[in-house]
Write an enzyme that holds these catalytic residues in place. Sequence first.
Site, PDB file in Angstrom:
ATOM      1  N   HIS A 198       1.038  -1.036   0.210  1.00  0.00           N
ATOM      2  CA  HIS A 198       0.067  -0.332  -0.485  1.00  0.00           C
ATOM      3  C   HIS A 198       1.084   0.939   0.216  1.00  0.00           C
ATOM      4  O   HIS A 198       0.946   2.003  -0.584  1.00  0.00           O
ATOM      5  CB  HIS A 198      -0.990   0.303   1.108  1.00  0.00           C
ATOM      6  CG  HIS A 198      -1.772   1.365   1.256  1.00  0.00           C
ATOM      7  ND1 HIS A 198      -2.501   1.717   0.718  1.00  0.00           N
ATOM      8  CD2 HIS A 198      -1.134   2.701   2.513  1.00  0.00           C
ATOM      9  CE1 HIS A 198      -3.443   2.769   0.997  1.00  0.00           C
ATOM     10  NE2 HIS A 198      -2.472   3.389   1.789  1.00  0.00           N
ATOM     11  N   ASP A 208       2.997   1.971  -3.597  1.00  0.00           N
ATOM     12  CA  ASP A 208       1.467   2.642  -4.643  1.00  0.00           C
ATOM     13  C   ASP A 208       1.257   3.269  -3.717  1.00  0.00           C
ATOM     14  O   ASP A 208       0.656   4.218  -5.063  1.00  0.00           O
ATOM     15  CB  ASP A 208       0.068   1.136  -4.339  1.00  0.00           C
ATOM     16  CG  ASP A 208      -1.019   1.371  -4.891  1.00  0.00           C
ATOM     17  OD1 ASP A 208      -0.813   1.497  -6.836  1.00  0.00           O
ATOM     18  OD2 ASP A 208      -2.150   2.146  -4.462  1.00  0.00           O
TER      19      ASP A 208
END
Length: 119
Positions: free
Chosen positions: A75, A78
């Site tokens: 995460h 990203d």
Amino acid sequence: MNHEDFSMNIILHAGNAKGYLHESLQLAKNGEFEQIDSKIKQATEELLNAHKIQTKFIQEDAEETMENIPVILVHAQDHLMTVMSEKQLIIELIEMYRKQHDMNLKLDMLLEQDSPTLR
């Protein structure tokens, strides 16, 4: 530093950068160009901090390879890459707003010269 700390620090700095970028876009949209450069600089510094943390993590991981990649790390990566892409798009949008603003000022001046009574 453990992977949760690395991840949260990357997310923190990338999130700060995103905030500065969106503030600068809003300023451009409102024709307030004076503060934009400092907001972009702040965003750039935040992204650099996130990138440094990412690099440190990669270096440490190379020394002791992780068996599993935590979701929070995915995460964080990203989030960082998304904000880096947004930065480029927002800079382009700001330039478009700047050009539009300049053209509107020129158009207003021309209209005032041609017919002051129209205004």
